[in-house]
Design a protein around this motif. Structure first.
Motif, short mmCIF file in Angstrom:
data_model
loop_
_atom_site.label_atom_id
_atom_site.label_comp_id
_atom_site.label_asym_id
_atom_site.label_seq_id
_atom_site.Cartn_x
_atom_site.Cartn_y
_atom_site.Cartn_z
N VAL A 80 50.56 -86.04 39.21
CA VAL A 80 50.15 -84.72 38.64
C VAL A 80 50.28 -83.43 39.40
O VAL A 80 50.64 -82.41 38.93
N TRP A 81 49.99 -83.69 40.62
CA TRP A 81 50.28 -82.61 41.91
C TRP A 81 51.83 -82.02 41.26
O TRP A 81 51.93 -81.03 41.38
N VAL A 82 52.56 -83.07 41.44
CA VAL A 82 53.94 -82.65 41.31
C VAL A 82 54.32 -81.91 40.07
O VAL A 82 55.10 -80.92 39.83
N HIS A 83 53.81 -82.52 39.01
CA HIS A 83 54.12 -82.01 37.80
C HIS A 83 53.74 -80.55 37.57
O HIS A 83 54.11 -79.68 37.07
N GLU A 84 52.26 -80.28 38.22
CA GLU A 84 51.81 -78.92 37.70
C GLU A 84 52.55 -77.93 38.79
O GLU A 84 52.62 -76.85 38.33
N VAL A 85 52.90 -78.17 39.91
CA VAL A 85 53.52 -77.34 40.78
C VAL A 85 54.94 -77.08 40.16
O VAL A 85 55.31 -76.01 40.46
N SER A 86 55.38 -77.86 39.50
CA SER A 86 56.71 -77.78 38.79
C SER A 86 56.63 -76.81 37.76
O SER A 86 57.46 -75.95 37.83
#
Length: 421
Positions: A80-86
């Motif tokens: 989720v962290w990676v998704h949101e920062v993307s």
């Protein structure tokens, strides 16, 4: 937010946000996606009981539900962290705002559609290689769509309906679709990044990806190539010139008896045709002569994708012709990166003009991407023409261009000229 159990969000309880678990997940994300570490640690978490799962705003704040963190495994939280920062790195909020203006999309339903399309752009190659796919993550195959496309392309491929009912819970925040939320702290709130700081983060991430491209997916490498060479005024000018050409009176217009003109009532016994706008067709002529380098050709393909967006994403309305002194084939636009640019000889783009103008149906706009080392047609084409001029290189193959005193003719006055670079 693109991850978390589908359906209605679980209401938050009285427990506080487990920051240790949240930060452990961020550290795991940085370890498996080291090129995103700068961006991950630039995000400032904000506890919020209004957020269903996790969401971001355009100022790089990450709003986090304590209940969501409590019930989600660390490995899923890392995804989720990676998704949101993307969302933030790819400027989905700014792109959503532009698409909304260009296509007249209003309302929360359209913004949800933009969020889904943005998730498809990210999630098609985001997971694996140590990063778990969070439960409920939306991917192109979820909607039966092809992988590898951009948000704007996905947005044209689906509408909300029964097949998207299970995605009504989705909410990645204003950082994904540009629509402000009740929990947003706004531009004056604490811990937000300035525009300069946001650009610096993107630049650092792009540097990390281009330095070791083997560690990043194809989607991230394409993003880094554009981010590392940020849009310049010429790109905006070229896009504006194309949009102006396709929207000006006369472009894509024709008379039709399918809907008679209102003035027919004043001419008894006669039916007068009305002037109707049809979708404008664009032919792009790309100079592939020996004086044009690989960098210019790569830039030309990027411009083809931008031209497609300028006509509302209708790739069926765009045709690409590669031309040196001849035109081997005209390509209907499917994907810009799939176009074979054939050439390498001398330059005479008059062959490209001739080929384009003989096509049926006729183009409404001609876009010519060249370094200018070419003879130009003696007469004005019967459609609007936009010329994008690449920087002129010293290397050349024709006898005229080998002459150090050779000065190519300037584009004719009837063309709208934009200098590229």
């Amino acid at each position: 937010m693109t991850a978390g159990a589908p359906g209605a969000p679980v209401p938050d309880g009285p427990s506080a946000l487990d920051l240790d678990k949240l930060f452990a997940a961020r550290l795991h994300a940085a370890r498996v996606r080291p090129y995103l570490a700068t961006a991950l640690f630039a995000l400032h978490p904000v506890e919020s009981r209004l957020v269903p799962t996790m969401a971001v705003d355009r100022h790089w704040r990450c709003y986090v539900s304590p209940a969501f963190v409590a019930r989600t495994p660390v490995e899923d939280l890392a995804g989720v962290w990676v998704h949101e920062v993307s969302h933030l790195l790819r400027d989905h909020h700014g792109r959503s705002d532009r698409v909304a203006r260009e296509r007249g999309l209003i309302g929360a339903g359209e913004r949800l559609r933009m969020n889904i399309a943005a998730d498809c752009e990210i999630n098609d190659d985001a997971f694996g290689d140590g990063l778990a796919r969070p439960e409920g993550a939306v991917a192109p195959e979820t909607l039966g769509l092809p992988v590898g496309e951009l948000m704007e392309e996905y947005l044209s491929r689906f509408r909300l309906g029964q097949h998207t009912q299970d995605l009504a819970w989705l909410d990645c925040g204003s950082g994904a679709d540009g629509l402000e939320r009740a929990w947003d702290l706004g531009p004056d709130g604490a811990h937000g990044l300035s525009a300069q700081e946001r650009d610096a983060v993107r630049f650092r991430v792009a540097q990390g990806i281009t330095a070791r491209p083997g560690n990043a997916s194809g989607g991230w490498r394409r993003w880094a190539q554009e981010a590392f060479h940020p849009p310049q005024p010429w790109r905006e000018l070229l896009g504006a010139a194309v949009r102006s050409a396709v929207s000006t009176s006369g472009a894509g217009e024709d008379y039709t008896y399918g809907r008679p003109a209102r003035r027919s009532a004043g001419v008894p016994g006669a039916v007068l045709p009305s002037l109707r706008r049809k979708p404008p067709r664009v032919s792009v002529i790309i100079d592939t002569s020996g004086s044009v380098g690989d960098a210019e050709l790569g830039s030309a393909l990027l411009e083809v994708a931008a031209i497609s967006r300028a006509v509302g994403g209708r790739r069926d309305l765009v045709t690409v012709l590669s031309c040196d002194a001849a035109v081997p084939v005209a390509h209907p636009l499917c994907r810009a990166e799939g176009i074979a640019l054939v050439g390498g000889g001398g330059t005479d783009l008059r062959a490209g003009f001739t080929k384009a103008l003989r096509m049926r149906p006729h183009p409404d706009v001609l876009v010519v991407l060249t370094d200018g080392r070419t003879p130009w047609p003696a007469t004005r084409p019967p459609c609007r023409t936009v010329v994008g001029l690449f920087p002129r290189q010293r290397a050349a193959r024709s006898w005229e261009e080998d002459d150090p005193d050779y000065v190519p003719d300037a584009p004719p006055e009837w063309a709208r000229v934009v200098t590229i670079g």
